[in-house]
Enzyme design. Structure first.
Site, PDB file in Angstrom:
ATOM      1  N   ASP A 131     -15.788  37.769   0.773  1.00 15.99           N
ATOM      2  CA  ASP A 131     -16.179  39.124   0.382  1.00 15.99           C
ATOM      3  C   ASP A 131     -17.673  39.246   0.122  1.00 15.99           C
ATOM      4  O   ASP A 131     -18.276  40.292   0.389  1.00 15.99           O
ATOM      5  CB  ASP A 131     -15.408  39.558  -0.872  1.00 15.99           C
ATOM      6  CG  ASP A 131     -13.975  39.958  -0.553  1.00 15.99           C
ATOM      7  OD1 ASP A 131     -13.514  39.644   0.556  1.00 15.99           O
ATOM      8  OD2 ASP A 131     -13.323  40.574  -1.413  1.00 15.99           O
ATOM      9  N   CYS A 178     -10.423  31.690  -2.333  1.00 17.33           N
ATOM     10  CA  CYS A 178     -11.254  32.866  -2.565  1.00 17.33           C
ATOM     11  C   CYS A 178     -10.597  34.186  -2.170  1.00 17.33           C
ATOM     12  O   CYS A 178      -9.736  34.234  -1.293  1.00 17.33           O
ATOM     13  CB  CYS A 178     -12.571  32.713  -1.802  1.00 17.33           C
ATOM     14  SG  CYS A 178     -13.568  31.330  -2.394  1.00 17.33           S
ATOM     15  N   ASP A 179     -11.030  35.234  -2.862  1.00 20.43           N
ATOM     16  CA  ASP A 179     -10.844  36.624  -2.473  1.00 20.43           C
ATOM     17  C   ASP A 179      -9.398  36.970  -2.110  1.00 20.43           C
ATOM     18  O   ASP A 179      -8.507  36.804  -2.924  1.00 20.43           O
ATOM     19  CB  ASP A 179     -11.849  36.977  -1.363  1.00 20.43           C
ATOM     20  CG  ASP A 179     -13.286  36.732  -1.837  1.00 20.43           C
ATOM     21  OD1 ASP A 179     -13.573  37.068  -2.996  1.00 20.43           O
ATOM     22  OD2 ASP A 179     -14.104  36.201  -1.085  1.00 20.43           O
ATOM     23  N   LYS A 180      -9.137  37.408  -0.882  1.00 20.95           N
ATOM     24  CA  LYS A 180      -7.798  37.900  -0.522  1.00 20.95           C
ATOM     25  C   LYS A 180      -6.853  36.782  -0.086  1.00 20.95           C
ATOM     26  O   LYS A 180      -5.694  37.038   0.230  1.00 20.95           O
ATOM     27  CB  LYS A 180      -7.899  38.930   0.625  1.00 20.95           C
ATOM     28  CG  LYS A 180      -8.904  40.039   0.367  1.00 20.95           C
ATOM     29  CD  LYS A 180      -8.592  40.789  -0.924  1.00 20.95           C
ATOM     30  CE  LYS A 180      -9.793  41.531  -1.456  1.00 20.95           C
ATOM     31  NZ  LYS A 180     -10.850  40.661  -2.010  1.00 20.95           N
ATOM     32  N   CYS A 239     -16.743  31.458  -6.520  1.00 18.00           N
ATOM     33  CA  CYS A 239     -17.859  31.887  -7.371  1.00 18.00           C
ATOM     34  C   CYS A 239     -17.510  31.696  -8.843  1.00 18.00           C
ATOM     35  O   CYS A 239     -16.377  31.912  -9.262  1.00 18.00           O
ATOM     36  CB  CYS A 239     -18.221  33.332  -7.071  1.00 18.00           C
ATOM     37  SG  CYS A 239     -18.852  33.551  -5.398  1.00 18.00           S
ATOM     38  N   GLU A 279     -15.260  47.116  -1.252  1.00 22.53           N
ATOM     39  CA  GLU A 279     -15.724  46.865  -2.617  1.00 22.53           C
ATOM     40  C   GLU A 279     -17.105  47.486  -2.802  1.00 22.53           C
ATOM     41  O   GLU A 279     -17.936  47.450  -1.898  1.00 22.53           O
ATOM     42  CB  GLU A 279     -15.799  45.358  -2.888  1.00 22.53           C
ATOM     43  CG  GLU A 279     -14.438  44.710  -2.978  1.00 22.53           C
ATOM     44  CD  GLU A 279     -14.498  43.233  -3.324  1.00 22.53           C
ATOM     45  OE1 GLU A 279     -13.451  42.696  -3.690  1.00 22.53           O
ATOM     46  OE2 GLU A 279     -15.591  42.630  -3.227  1.00 22.53           O
ATOM     47  N   SER A 302     -15.712  44.538  -6.633  1.00 27.38           N
ATOM     48  CA  SER A 302     -15.680  43.089  -6.723  1.00 27.38           C
ATOM     49  C   SER A 302     -15.400  42.704  -8.165  1.00 27.38           C
ATOM     50  O   SER A 302     -15.724  43.445  -9.096  1.00 27.38           O
ATOM     51  CB  SER A 302     -17.037  42.525  -6.295  1.00 27.38           C
ATOM     52  OG  SER A 302     -17.182  41.194  -6.716  1.00 27.38           O
TER      53      SER A 302
END
Length: 558
Positions: free
Chosen positions: A78, A119-121, A192, A446, A472
């Site tokens: 992302d 991560c993310d999705k 992150c 986002e 985000s």
């Protein structure tokens, strides 16, 4: 065994012949077949090392008498997809990931599954796919990266870089400082380092009992993380043929509730609401967006992590006792809200898992009596602007929890970024970004770039931002997203005009445009939906099938 469908009997000789070509021997056909769903990809810092992790897991599976079969899903970063058309593909990628898990597992009738997301999705997508397959399953993520440190000794993360863009644009920092932040924020592999979407979802896997302790907080690329991989691999071999540990027996109504309790206590990403609604749907578990305020009202916010508090990162949470310490504190003071008899993947109840957990640093994880807030870190607002609800990460609010201001309207994120840089959004305004919902985007981008610009320009405490898009986990400030119904389906956000007065009251759970019913009716008659050309066949398909955010932005065939 489920896998007998591809390996037993004379009718399956052709199947076995193909499996022998992959290196299997006679004795392997009597062993459980375990899917290893990896998400290795070079372009994501939380994933470039997952091929090494998969090797560790497969070796351990073989040592423990099972046969591993690795396959891969796609992944979208992302942060790298942010601020351009690439972000249109982020949320839709969740559906592709879910479909790929379902497809490979069912096409080959594998007995059990171990997922390696980060991560993310990718984590929610894997959860959705695994729930469709419903075999014994364990999640073990790649782990968070360490926080960055600038030349001045300040701890920072990726969100610091996004905010530095606004600070640099408004000449608040020098080019040298800007470059230092860019080069220092992400010092190693891993998700992150703050409580962004990746770490939020990996934490919730732990809370739901589908992952082992430490899954959400043990640093990536550490010896401790490698040992967690081996433990997970050994455990999936132990339960591969045990129906008690099918994923739908772990992710139950109780587990979903526990996840949302931890989400509130730790101030997770607002994206978790979207994902937990979708995950619950796949699990056959009832979760209504309206239920979340009740949970929030009963749970103290006891752990504040970047971006909400820039001195605390995931490794700090781990040293302070981790997710188990958070849950233990909530259970000891607010125990009625946690479902302590929920089954975890180890075979223990949640109560048994937490029996030795305790807070090791009360400056990092607070006691309930000294909580940051008596209520949780997320809230759902309702009103004429969001009749079906919208989401705010209350943990990230840095100014007043009540806000009244004049609307400054933009019909896309790109338009908003240009407008913010040109100074169109001033102190006291409500920045409105619309036509960025699941259908309107399509893809529900986002809004990290606009919120970070506002923060970096010194407007974070004095401006509100509302959108039918999403944020985000790195976003902070008075940022309200997931407004439903969205502009593209006739929501009031699409009828707003510059200068309309908007009121937000977080503690009353309300968001309201002070526009009369007569004026709204007049605008509806005059309204024509802006036409947006979507060239991608995949995004057109997504646009046609996707539900709105209040239902999790899932593909709805009904």
């Amino acid at each position: 065994m489920r896998s007998d469908a591809i390996k037993k009997g004379h009718l399956r000789a052709p199947n076995r012949s193909l499996l022998r070509a992959c290196g299997l021997k006679d004795e392997d056909f009597d062993k459980p077949f375990i899917g290893v769903a990896n998400s290795y990809i070079d372009i994501i810092p939380g994933h470039y090392f997952l091929n090494d992790y998969a090797k560790i897991i497969k070796d351990e599976i073989r040592k423990n008498g099972c046969v591993p079969f690795e396959f891969n899903t796609i992944g979208v970063d992302d942060g790298i997809a942010m601020g351009h058309e690439g972000m249109l593909y982020s949320l839709p990628s969740r559906e592709l990931i879910a479909n790929s898990i379902e497809t490979v597992m069912n096409a080959h009738q594998l007995d059990a599954l171990i997922c390696i997301p980060n991560c993310d999705k990718i984590t929610p997508g894997m959860l959705m796919g695994a729930l469709r397959v419903n075999v014994p399953t364990i999640f073990v993520s790649g782990g968070p990266m360490a926080s960055g440190v600038t030349k001045k000794g300040e701890k920072i993360s990726l969100s610091s870089v996004f905010e530095a863009v606004g600070a640099y644009e408004s000449k608040k920092i020098s080019e040298e400082e800007f470059k230092d932040i860019e080069c220092s924020a992400c010092p190693s592999g891993g998700s992150c380092s703050g409580m962004f979407t990746a770490n939020s979802m990996n934490t919730l896997c732990e809370a739901m009992g589908i992952a082992l302790e430490g899954n959400g907080t043990i640093l990536a690329l550490s010896k401790e993380r490698e040992e967690l991989l081996r433990k997970a691999a050994r455990r999936i071999c132990e339960i591969a043929l045990d129906e008690r540990f099918k994923i739908r027996n772990i992710i139950t109504q109780k587990a979903v509730r526990n996840a949302m309790v931890v989400d509130m206590a730790m101030g997770g990403s607002s994206n978790t609401v979207l994902h937990m609604l979708a995950i619950s749907r796949e699990a056959g578990v009832a979760l209504d967006i309206k239920d979340l305020n009740f949970i929030s009202s009963k749970v103290a916010h006891i752990a504040k992590i970047a971006p909400s508090l820039n001195s605390v990162y995931m490794d700090d949470i781990h040293k302070a006792g981790g997710v188990s310490a958070v849950m233990a504190e909530i259970s000891s003071r607010q125990g009625h809200i946690l479902e302590l008899d929920a089954l975890t993947i180890t075979g223990e109840s949640l109560k048994e898992r937490l029996k030795n957990a305790k807070i090791k640093d009360e400056n990092i994880i607070r006691k309930v009596d000294n909580a940051y807030s008596k209520v949780g870190g997320l809230a759902i607002l309702f009103g004429n602007l969001a009749k079906q609800g919208c989401v705010i990460k209350t943990a990230g609010i840095i100014g007043e929890r009540k806000f009244k201001g004049k609307a400054v309207c933009f019909n896309s994120q790109d338009e908003a970024i240009k407008g913010i840089i040109k100074g169109k959004v001033q102190k006291g305004n409500v920045c409105v970004i619309r036509y960025e919902g699941p259908k309107g985007g399509p893809g529900m981008q986002e809004m990290l770039s606009p919120t970070s610009l506002l923060m970096g320009m010194g407007l974070g405490a004095d401006v509100a931002l509302i959108t039918d898009g999403r944020f985000s986990g790195a976003t902070r400030g008075l940022s309200v997203g997931h407004i439903s119904p969205e502009a593209a389906e006739g929501g009031l956000i699409g009828l707003l005009k510059d200068g309309d007065e908007i009121e937000i009251d977080v503690d009353a759970y309300t968001i309201h445009a002070n526009v009369s019913e007569e004026e709204i009716a007049k605008r509806k008659k005059e309204f024509a939906l802006p036409q947006k050309e979507v060239s991608s066949r995949w995004l057109r398909m997504y646009q046609k099938l996707v539900s709105n955010a209040s239902k999790g932005a899932v593909l709805d065939m009904e």
